[in-house]
Design an enzyme around this catalytic site. Sequence first.
Site, mmCIF file in Angstrom:
data_model
loop_
_atom_site.group_PDB
_atom_site.id
_atom_site.type_symbol
_atom_site.label_atom_id
_atom_site.label_comp_id
_atom_site.label_asym_id
_atom_site.label_seq_id
_atom_site.Cartn_x
_atom_site.Cartn_y
_atom_site.Cartn_z
ATOM 1 N N GLY A 233 0.825 -1.210 0.000
ATOM 2 C CA GLY A 233 0.000 0.000 0.000
ATOM 3 C C GLY A 233 0.850 1.247 0.000
ATOM 4 N N PHE A 234 1.788 1.314 0.949
ATOM 5 C CA PHE A 234 2.727 2.443 1.057
ATOM 6 C C PHE A 234 1.991 3.768 1.187
ATOM 7 C CE2 PHE A 234 4.523 -0.893 -1.738
ATOM 8 C CZ PHE A 234 5.377 -1.436 -0.808
ATOM 9 N N ILE A 460 -0.476 -5.790 5.389
ATOM 10 C CA ILE A 460 -0.273 -5.334 4.009
ATOM 11 C C ILE A 460 1.052 -5.854 3.447
ATOM 12 C CG2 ILE A 460 -1.746 -3.320 4.314
ATOM 13 C CD1 ILE A 460 0.798 -1.610 4.566
ATOM 14 N N THR A 462 3.494 -6.833 5.821
ATOM 15 C CA THR A 462 4.478 -6.509 6.850
ATOM 16 C C THR A 462 4.746 -7.662 7.801
ATOM 17 O OG1 THR A 462 2.640 -5.685 8.143
ATOM 18 C CG2 THR A 462 3.881 -4.067 6.875
ATOM 19 N N GLY A 503 0.932 0.550 13.147
ATOM 20 C CA GLY A 503 0.141 -0.667 13.267
ATOM 21 C C GLY A 503 0.475 -1.514 14.481
ATOM 22 N N ILE A 585 12.515 -4.168 19.366
ATOM 23 C CA ILE A 585 12.218 -4.835 18.101
ATOM 24 C C ILE A 585 11.523 -6.156 18.415
ATOM 25 C CG2 ILE A 585 13.255 -5.894 16.050
ATOM 26 C CD1 ILE A 585 13.231 -2.763 16.121
ATOM 27 N N THR A 590 10.942 -9.940 10.499
ATOM 28 C CA THR A 590 10.027 -9.038 9.799
ATOM 29 C C THR A 590 10.468 -7.584 9.964
ATOM 30 O OG1 THR A 590 8.544 -9.122 11.703
ATOM 31 C CG2 THR A 590 8.043 -10.594 9.863
ATOM 32 N N GLU A 661 8.452 2.974 8.133
ATOM 33 C CA GLU A 661 8.759 4.083 7.247
ATOM 34 C C GLU A 661 10.164 4.648 7.400
ATOM 35 O OE1 GLU A 661 4.868 6.411 6.467
ATOM 36 O OE2 GLU A 661 4.518 5.286 8.294
#
Length: 700
Positions: A233-234, A460, A462, A503, A585, A590, A661
């Site tokens: 999606g970005f 999406i 991720t 998210g 993290i 991922t 991001e």
Amino acid sequence: MPEPATAPGAPAERREGRLKVTGSARYAAEHPSPGRLQAWPVPAAVARGRVTRIDTAAALDLPGVVTVLTPDDAPRLAESDDATLAVLQDARVPHRGWFVALVVAESLEAARDGAAAVHVAYAAEEHDVTLTETHPAGYVPEQANGGYPAVREQGDPEAAFASSETRVDVRYRVPPLHNHPMEPHTTTAHWEDGRLTVHTSSQGSGVVRAVLAQLFELDEERITVHAEHVGGGFGSKGTPRPDVVLAVMAALRTGRPVTVALPRRFLPAVVGHRAPTLHRLRLGAAPDGRLTSLLHEVTTHTSHVKEFVEQAATPARVMYAAASSRTAHRVVPLDVPTPSWMRAPGEAPGMYALESAMDELAAELGMDPVDLRVANEPETEPDSGKPFSSRHLVECLREGARRFDWDRRDPRPRTWAEGDLLIGTGVAAATYPVMMWPSKASARALPDGTFLVRINAADIGTGSRTVLAQIAADVLEVPLERVRIEVGSTELPAASLAGGSSGTASWGWPVHEACTRLAALLGDRSGPLPGQGLATEADTAGRADADSPYARHAFGAHFAEVAVDTVTGETRVRRLLGVYAAGRILNARTARSQFVGGMVMGLGMALTEGSTVDAAFGDFTESDLASYHVPAHADVPDIEAHWVDEDDPHLNPMGSKGIGEIGIVGTAAAIGNAAHHATGVRFRELPLTPDRILTGLTGR
Ligand code: MOS
């Protein structure tokens, strides 16, 4: 010995990975619906004006064409906050590519043929799509995207700049960029017994449902939106796009399921783009490198449909201690498609300009660019004065420099050649804010010893399913395999969208809390569970987004090595290394994928990605992947992503910041700075294509 998969941060594999690689994961166009129709939109062929006549007779005569929706007869929509969704409501053409009709047919091929046979007549008007800093229509908006004030000023930056001992006054340009997810925007809609079921490719099915309820004046209870698997999606799928509105209209008209799968070449005009940004950076510094003045002024464009202001001056409010500063946005409404969110909106173009200017300042001062950044490390967030919840930028820079062998670098530009190649290295810092939005989750212990966690999170690409299951297993202290998870449907407890790198933090919080309550319930009882098991729910509404007294941001440092071919003008990235400080993290595998994915996108931004607004035709020249060049495997070297662990108690129960991001943020600047180090030439316009490189090298 491998770590147990439930250990915090363990590199658990994606739960849906096998489904995806075997082709059995279903995307929005792939859900079996008997009698399903396909639809193909007709884009406007002028950049500004009105539709005066639409002749659908030839299209309707074609075999398989069922109906054609036009502004004359399409279902009327109620007002929504997003005017880009008001499709087929009137004859106005606000930009080229705006949809003016929709052909619905028994097959995709018939719909496409039908669309080609629709004849549209226009009353075209003069259009203007050319952005300049001095454009007379430019104005200072109230806010930039994200609700940030358009202008902030501290002290007297102009006077401080004028009296600074060392000054840099430079301009940079970032072109329009396109998100281009692998799966184009697609929706299948079906009305049955007064209920609407939608399968769509979205970063947040809850948002889609809310907007559909508004547009079609329906109770949300009568709408179900599924977004089980989403092919990227970005940002472009953060809000519903015209495909979902058109699919629902066509299903309403025909009484049959309808799929609108947008052809890729339609995306640039209707799903948003990163708006072009023109930057003026003025940095003034004392001889020790400390900034006395920082001015970052941005001019960008928006459409006449809706105001969207790329918030590119905002990262300068976070980064460096400057005695005085001005960060400001101007926007020019043009006859262009409407821009929207694209990965790290604001930060990606803003930090390209700021971090390129910092490199120019380091050169003026004769100072190492890592040391210059360290010298300007602030005590508190420069613009707000708030304390940072945690900030380990200096650690990222130092750790990155160590791993990259930065100290062996000869700081003089154009001192390293290999045949026709000039080699150079560069560094840039990165930042991205911590965002969290209210969400709900439920957790259930089942009599067979498994657990079911339900939340309308979006995956999406991720790995959110996987990391949420890890959070649950961690709290419940059970093996990961015993936790089942359901995401991607409005049938599940309501949750926020996958955007703003929010998210995992937003969804993990109620998952953590529901599982904590469930663990307590289980601990308090003995004997077998009832047939339905035991269930708990948690709701973070009003808490996740509470105004924090802390400034909360992730930070990072990017290092790049490039080779510039003096004969062809080609720039290749030979090394790319990032070090991040982003809280705890939660899944090493991922997370690395997110960091590296962001860096690849930044590499594209630096070298190949860019779109041209054609002044004559008024739309984007690069509308497919043959002309809009995203990096291919051969463009991408072995990328290293590392992180420093942060223990930040001011975030959420997992201690996590967002990571989706920040990987893109400093990458383009690091590559651009490396290109300067290689060649001795400053390139201030992206992307660094061979024509620009050769022009810079030859001075012509
Ligand atoms: Mo991302 S651009 O915030 O969906």
